[in-house]
Design a protein around this motif. Structure first.
Motif, PDB file in Angstrom:
ATOM      1  N   ASN A 141     -12.829   8.558   5.760  1.00 46.42           N
ATOM      2  CA  ASN A 141     -13.272   9.418   4.660  1.00 46.42           C
ATOM      3  C   ASN A 141     -13.750  10.801   5.090  1.00 46.42           C
ATOM      4  OD1 ASN A 141     -12.810   7.332   2.703  1.00 46.42           O
ATOM      5  ND2 ASN A 141     -14.709   6.369   3.393  1.00 46.42           N
ATOM      6  N   TYR A 169     -10.382   3.920   3.683  1.00 50.67           N
ATOM      7  CA  TYR A 169     -10.454   2.520   4.086  1.00 50.67           C
ATOM      8  C   TYR A 169     -11.219   1.724   3.034  1.00 50.67           C
ATOM      9  CZ  TYR A 169      -9.072   4.283   8.688  1.00 50.67           C
ATOM     10  OH  TYR A 169      -8.400   4.886   9.725  1.00 50.67           O
ATOM     11  N   ASP A 170     -10.954   0.420   2.954  1.00 50.22           N
ATOM     12  CA  ASP A 170     -11.703  -0.399   2.005  1.00 50.22           C
ATOM     13  C   ASP A 170     -13.029  -0.838   2.621  1.00 50.22           C
ATOM     14  OD1 ASP A 170     -11.175  -2.506   3.742  1.00 50.22           O
ATOM     15  OD2 ASP A 170      -9.561  -3.335   2.530  1.00 50.22           O
ATOM     16  N   ASP A 171     -13.781  -1.667   1.895  1.00 48.98           N
ATOM     17  CA  ASP A 171     -15.105  -2.093   2.347  1.00 48.98           C
ATOM     18  C   ASP A 171     -15.067  -2.907   3.624  1.00 48.98           C
ATOM     19  OD1 ASP A 171     -16.151  -0.841   0.148  1.00 48.98           O
ATOM     20  OD2 ASP A 171     -16.220  -2.654  -1.092  1.00 48.98           O
ATOM     21  N   LYS A 172     -13.908  -3.524   3.900  1.00 47.78           N
ATOM     22  CA  LYS A 172     -13.776  -4.335   5.108  1.00 47.78           C
ATOM     23  C   LYS A 172     -13.250  -3.534   6.291  1.00 47.78           C
ATOM     24  CE  LYS A 172     -12.984  -8.615   2.523  1.00 47.78           C
ATOM     25  NZ  LYS A 172     -12.061  -9.763   2.290  1.00 47.78           N
ATOM     26  N   GLY A 173     -13.050  -2.249   6.080  1.00 46.14           N
ATOM     27  CA  GLY A 173     -12.552  -1.407   7.161  1.00 46.14           C
ATOM     28  C   GLY A 173     -11.060  -1.386   7.304  1.00 46.14           C
ATOM     29  N   ASN A 174     -10.352  -1.958   6.338  1.00 42.01           N
ATOM     30  CA  ASN A 174      -8.893  -1.947   6.392  1.00 42.01           C
ATOM     31  C   ASN A 174      -8.346  -0.627   5.863  1.00 42.01           C
ATOM     32  OD1 ASN A 174      -8.689  -4.711   7.295  1.00 42.01           O
ATOM     33  ND2 ASN A 174      -9.235  -5.317   5.201  1.00 42.01           N
TER      34      ASN A 174
END
Length: 217
Positions: A141, A169-174
């Motif tokens: 981000n 990235y999503d909340d899981k770091g993906n």
């Protein structure tokens, strides 16, 4: 029906509007009829298929496509007037663009484009490697912003673009998406360099020839 009995056709079908007392909406029914001879006897056989949902879905898709075309055309007009485009890389490693990118880079769309970073493909190899390295190490981000880059277009012309890149990235770091904002700044870049050149000349004239003196060859 007359065509069946006259022998002009083996089967006839048509779509009719039907308003049933049990339905608030008019139904679209496809009626199919044929005549078959079975054991020496002729039988009139008919069938009915309710196309209401299929036709409504089809019409909805047509209307939705019209709306998308309006959005696409509007976006194209905005891009044309502002000389910008947006490129994105999805989680499946496929690239997508808004339509202006091909005008900026003077390229023809190719089927293989979804697997190519066509913006970076137009850079000098060393510059490309530098940008790729910066993007690869770009924190989540955060923006890789305002890089003025020289590109060689598909027609062999030199242009200058302003490039901004951001990775999500999503909340899981993906990894979710990489977005790149590309704007054609060729005209303003050239004008800026002309202004810098004239400022240098004027400074030289002022220093070496005295205030107010100017020589132009």
């Amino acid at each position: 029906i007359d065509k069946l009995f006259s022998g002009e056709s083996d089967i006839v079908s048509d779509i009719f509007d039907y308003k049933s007392p049990n339905h608030s909406e008019t139904q679209k029914l496809k009626v199919m009829c044929t005549i078959k001879e079975i054991n020496g006897k002729q039988y009139f056989i008919g069938g009915v298929k309710d196309l209401t949902h299929e036709m409504k879905t089809s019409n909805d898709l047509i209307e939705r496509q019209k709306d998308l075309n309006i959005v696409y055309d509007t976006l194209r007009d905005v891009e044309d007037s502002n000389k910008f485009s947006i490129q994105s890389l999805d989680a499946n490693c496929k690239f997508h663009w808004t339509p202006g990118i091909y005008d900026i880079l003077e390229l023809e769309p190719q089927e293989s484009d979804e697997h190519e970073n066509i913006i970076l493909n137009c850079l000098d190899d060393n510059v490309r490697k530098e940008i790729e390295d910066k993007v690869a190490h770009l924190p989540p981000n955060e923006l890789l912003g305002n890089h003025e880059l020289k590109v060689t277009t598909g027609k062999g012309n030199t242009k200058f673009i302003l490039l901004n890149v951001k990775k999500a990235y999503d909340d899981k770091g993906n990894f979710v998406q990489e977005s790149a904002y590309c704007r054609d700044i060729t005209d303003e870049y050239i004008q800026k360099r002309k202004s810098e050149f004239l400022s240098t000349v004027l400074e030289y004239v002022h220093t070496d020839l005295g205030t107010g003196a100017f020589i132009w060859d």
